[in-house]
Design a protein around this motif. Structure first.
Motif, PDB file in Angstrom:
ATOM      1  N   SER A  68       1.591  -2.455   8.416  1.00 39.85           N
ATOM      2  CA  SER A  68       0.242  -2.656   7.863  1.00 39.85           C
ATOM      3  C   SER A  68       0.183  -2.379   6.363  1.00 39.85           C
ATOM      4  O   SER A  68      -0.812  -2.703   5.717  1.00 39.85           O
ATOM      5  CB  SER A  68      -0.775  -1.774   8.599  1.00 39.85           C
ATOM      6  N   ALA A  69       1.238  -1.805   5.793  1.00 40.33           N
ATOM      7  CA  ALA A  69       1.266  -1.493   4.359  1.00 40.33           C
ATOM      8  C   ALA A  69       1.552  -2.729   3.505  1.00 40.33           C
ATOM      9  O   ALA A  69       1.364  -2.691   2.296  1.00 40.33           O
ATOM     10  CB  ALA A  69       2.308  -0.410   4.069  1.00 40.33           C
TER      11      ALA A  69
ATOM     12  N   GLU B 166       0.253   4.325  -0.418  1.00 46.16           N
ATOM     13  CA  GLU B 166      -0.266   5.485   0.314  1.00 46.16           C
ATOM     14  C   GLU B 166       0.162   5.427   1.784  1.00 46.16           C
ATOM     15  O   GLU B 166       0.543   6.444   2.362  1.00 46.16           O
ATOM     16  CB  GLU B 166      -1.783   5.545   0.205  1.00 46.16           C
ATOM     17  N   LYS B 167       0.126   4.245   2.376  1.00 48.59           N
ATOM     18  CA  LYS B 167       0.557   4.108   3.766  1.00 48.59           C
ATOM     19  C   LYS B 167       2.054   4.386   3.907  1.00 48.59           C
ATOM     20  O   LYS B 167       2.490   4.998   4.880  1.00 48.59           O
ATOM     21  CB  LYS B 167       0.234   2.716   4.299  1.00 48.59           C
TER      22      LYS B 167
ATOM     23  N   LEU C 150       2.415   1.515  11.064  1.00 47.22           N
ATOM     24  CA  LEU C 150       1.802   1.904   9.790  1.00 47.22           C
ATOM     25  C   LEU C 150       2.496   1.191   8.633  1.00 47.22           C
ATOM     26  O   LEU C 150       1.845   0.671   7.719  1.00 47.22           O
ATOM     27  CB  LEU C 150       1.866   3.423   9.619  1.00 47.22           C
TER      28      LEU C 150
ATOM     29  N   ARG D 131       2.495   8.119   3.753  1.00 46.28           N
ATOM     30  CA  ARG D 131       2.057   8.724   5.021  1.00 46.28           C
ATOM     31  C   ARG D 131       3.112   8.522   6.106  1.00 46.28           C
ATOM     32  O   ARG D 131       3.387   9.428   6.895  1.00 46.28           O
ATOM     33  CB  ARG D 131       0.714   8.129   5.450  1.00 46.28           C
TER      34      ARG D 131
ATOM     35  N   ASP E  72       0.861  -1.186   0.000  1.00 43.53           N
ATOM     36  CA  ASP E  72       0.000   0.000   0.000  1.00 43.53           C
ATOM     37  C   ASP E  72       0.896   1.235   0.000  1.00 43.53           C
ATOM     38  O   ASP E  72       1.402   1.657   1.043  1.00 43.53           O
ATOM     39  CB  ASP E  72      -0.904  -0.020   1.231  1.00 43.53           C
TER      40      ASP E  72
END
Length: 85
Positions: free
Chosen positions: A70-71, A6-7, A67, A10, A4
């Protein structure tokens, strides 16, 4: 593995490597290097990513690591190919 992006972006922003507003400064010394590409296999001992940041470990860094963890989605099957555009 699926990733992911986007993660990951971020996470870099939270470390100071990106802006939340136009007035924010960017720290060029922070970032994330991803070692795996989506759809590739990896060894159990292979790191998924490295993180560069300034300062000692902190609760903020721990949040960033959660984070980043979790990506990534690891599976035993190769994901379906995605179009490039």
């Amino acid at each position: 593995a699926t990733v992911d992006a986007e993660k990951i972006g971020r996470a870099v922003q939270l470390l100071g490597g990106g802006r939340a507003t136009a007035a924010d400064r960017i720290d060029p010394a922070v970032g994330v290097y991803v070692h795996v590409k989506p759809g590739t296999s990896r060894r159990a001992s292979q790191f998924l990513y490295d993180v560069d940041y300034r300062g000692p470990p902190s609760a903020e860094v721990a949040e960033v690591l959660e984070l980043l963890d979790s990506a990534f989605t690891l599976t035993n099957t190769r994901p379906a190919p995605q179009p490039l555009i």
